[in-house]
Design an enzyme around this catalytic site. Structure first.
Site, PDB file in Angstrom:
ATOM      1  N   GLU A 115       0.888  -1.096  -0.013  1.00  0.00           N
ATOM      2  CA  GLU A 115      -0.107  -0.058  -0.067  1.00  0.00           C
ATOM      3  C   GLU A 115       0.843   1.142  -0.113  1.00  0.00           C
ATOM      4  O   GLU A 115       0.454   2.143   0.736  1.00  0.00           O
ATOM      5  CB  GLU A 115      -0.854  -0.186   1.128  1.00  0.00           C
ATOM      6  CG  GLU A 115      -2.052  -1.097   1.123  1.00  0.00           C
ATOM      7  CD  GLU A 115      -2.784  -1.048   2.348  1.00  0.00           C
ATOM      8  OE1 GLU A 115      -4.036  -1.207   2.077  1.00  0.00           O
ATOM      9  OE2 GLU A 115      -2.303  -1.242   3.509  1.00  0.00           O
TER      10      GLU A 115
HETATM   11  C1  ACM Z   1      -2.169  -5.471   3.849  1.00  0.00           C
HETATM   12  O1  ACM Z   1      -3.436  -6.029   4.304  1.00  0.00           O
HETATM   13  N1  ACM Z   1      -2.160  -4.008   3.679  1.00  0.00           N
HETATM   14  C2  ACM Z   1      -1.021  -6.187   3.372  1.00  0.00           C
END
Ligand code: ACM
Length: 528
Positions: free
Chosen positions: A310
């Site tokens: 992310e």
């Molecule tokens: C995640 O759930 N951001 C690895």
């Protein structure tokens, strides 16, 4: 009547041959491997009603290791009228045999209130499907102290998990002492309004590692990079960029009545993707080198997780530049680096690096392609499909905890996947195993964690351990076995979400009779 008369074992063993009778544990003599004896002694002593242990006991429980028995982490268990023998292929296998023994225990009524424990006569041969069976605890969003982590370890090893991934750092908190950079655990280890701040001293983490190791569980530490790093900026503001705030961040914060991140201030919201370390500042790499070396020295296991998920405000070029260097720094500690699947997009990663897939069970093309890149470079994969294995997804819409961004994940859905067919083009030999993560945005106590995890943590345990075509690898059997394990879990202090078993969305479609779910204790009568 119950739907299935298989003994309530989860994960279900490779082979179970039930006899006719049962072996009473009215007075038990433990012998054999001293470590296994000590752990089993303490487990038997803490059973409700106790299991009388006596050096002269009439029922002998012999615990030994013999590498000729089965394969890695495997064991054989014999319970017969001349006593109980558990033989492990190795020390881990012996330990797992004792976990199976504990699940076999049934409370018998001895008349006049003199109950005692027994196990059925049985011959079990067992070994796991995958070598990596992990749970993850996010101790960054909400900090869990050493005693709570030990309770989480107890839950995991009872289901034969062998890795604990600790998500030690995130936007909301930095939870591990680093001697070279002491301000990381200053303001950066704060908590939110629930008071859940804190960090592990090095001795704390050593204590967790030792407790886990005694139970054949390896700690996998994660330092999440280069995003999820807002907390670094509380101690070292020059090393972290100003937050990148997207329209999605603004909408989500407003919907949840949460603040937006402010550079250098504690962040308690649930937004993601807004933070990054400074990718073009050499001091960033000094910090990361020191952090990875210190964390690697604290954890004897082979893996070092460096995040990579992310990084929404980071360009692909910067992400690649950063991760190539971070991967080399991680490998230079002597560990095998591990990262979330997004890092597969980076060309220049250490050979053999392990990827952790967290996309959906119906993978998006780019997620699957990034995961495959780890395999193409000689690495392997740990599979954590978020709409199956994430323990923090709500099991039903009205559950008071949990999130739903990957969907509502009832028990039946969480049980319904096969690691070997999840990702096209990934051979079975490249699957290290599975992991069930528990993120803690909405979780502040182990009881709340339990209410999300149990029983789905048992589903992931069975997926990681039991053969896909095993005799009892069916929803109906699993559900019946779990229903019969619930009383024992509750007696050991686990806050099980019983509604998961009764959830109408989890009802077998073929109209099969639902198993009993209200047993007060596992007993022989139940299968009579
Ligand atoms: C995640 O759930 N951001 C690895």
């Amino acid at each position: 009547m119950v739907l299935h008369d298989a003994p309530p074992l989860v994960p279900f063993p490779a082979s179970v041959q039930l006899g006719q009778g049962s072996v009473p544990l009215r007075s038990v003599r433990l012998s054999g491997d001293p470590d296994a004896v000590a752990l089993l002694r303490s487990d038997l002593e803490s059973l409700p009603g106790g299991a009388p242990l006596d050096d002269e006991g009439t029922t002998r429980v012999a615990l030994t290791v013999d590498p000729r028995t089965g394969s890695a982490e495997g064991y054989a268990l014999d319970a017969a009228d001349d006593g109980i023998r558990i033989t492990g292929h190795d020390a881990a296998g012996l330990y797992y045999g004792t976990r199976t023994l504990l699940q076999l225990l049934r409370r018998e009524s001895g008349g006049a209130g003199s109950g005692f424990w027994s196990v059925p006569e049985v011959r079990i041969e067992d070994a796991p499907r995958f070598g990596y069976r992990g749970v993850m605890l996010d101790v960054a969003r909400h900090f869990f102290g050493v005693a709570d982590v030990k309770r989480w370890i107890d839950r995991a090893v009872g289901l034969k998990y062998n890795h604990l991934h600790l998500h030690l750092t995130d936007d909301q908190g930095w939870r591990i002492q680093i001697e070279a950079w002491p301000q990381l655990t200053g303001a950066g280890s704060g908590g939110d309004a629930t008071g859940s701040g804190g960090f592990y001293t090095k001795d704390d983490l050593r204590e967790i590692v030792a407790y886990a190791a005694a139970r054949h569980l390896t700690v996998v530490p994660e330092i999440d990079l280069p995003g999820h790093t807002h907390a670094i900026g509380l101690g070292y503001p020059d090393l972290v960029e100003e937050p990148t705030i997207t329209e999605a961040n603004v909408t989500e914060a407003a919907a949840l009545h949460q603040p937006l991140p402010v550079h250098g201030e504690h962040y308690a919201g649930w937004g993601v993707g807004h933070s990054s370390v400074k990718i073009h500042d050499e001091r960033t790499y000094d910090l990361i080198r020191d952090v990875l070396l210190e964390v690697a020295a604290l954890t004897p296991g082979p893996y070092l997780h460096i995040g990579g998920d992310e990084c929404l405000g980071t360009s692909a070029a910067d992400f690649a530049l950063f991760f190539a260097r971070a991967g080399r720094l991680a490998a230079a500690t002597g560990k095998t680096p591990l990262a979330w699947h997004e890092a597969g997009a980076v060309e220049d990663l250490p050979a053999g690096m392990i990827g952790q897939y967290w996309g959906s069970a119906e993978p998006q093309d780019d997620h699957a392609a990034h995961a495959r890149r780890f395999v193409e470079r000689g690495g392997a994969l740990i599979l954590s499909p978020s709409d199956r294995a994430y323990l923090d997804m709500k099991p039903r819409p009205d559950h008071p905890r949990g999130l739903a961004w990957a969907g509502i994940v009832p028990l039946r859905t969480s049980y319904d996947w096969d690691p070997e067919t999840l990702l096209d083009g990934v051979p079975a030999s490249a699957i290290l195993g599975i992991e069930a993560p528990l993120w803690t945005e909405s979780v502040t106590t182990i009881a709340e964690a339990d209410s999300l995890a149990f029983p789905r943590i048992a589903a992931q345990a069975e997926i990681g351990w039991s053969a896909q075509n095993g005799s009892e690898r069916s929803w109906e059997s699993f559900r019946a076995r779990v229903a019969r394990l619930i009383p024992a879990w509750e007696a050991s202090g686990i806050a099980v979400d019983r509604a998961a078993i009764d959830d109408p969305s989890a009802t077998p479609p073929d109209g099969a009779v639902a198993p009993q779910t209200t047993a007060t204790a596992p007993s022989n009568e139940e299968t009579a």
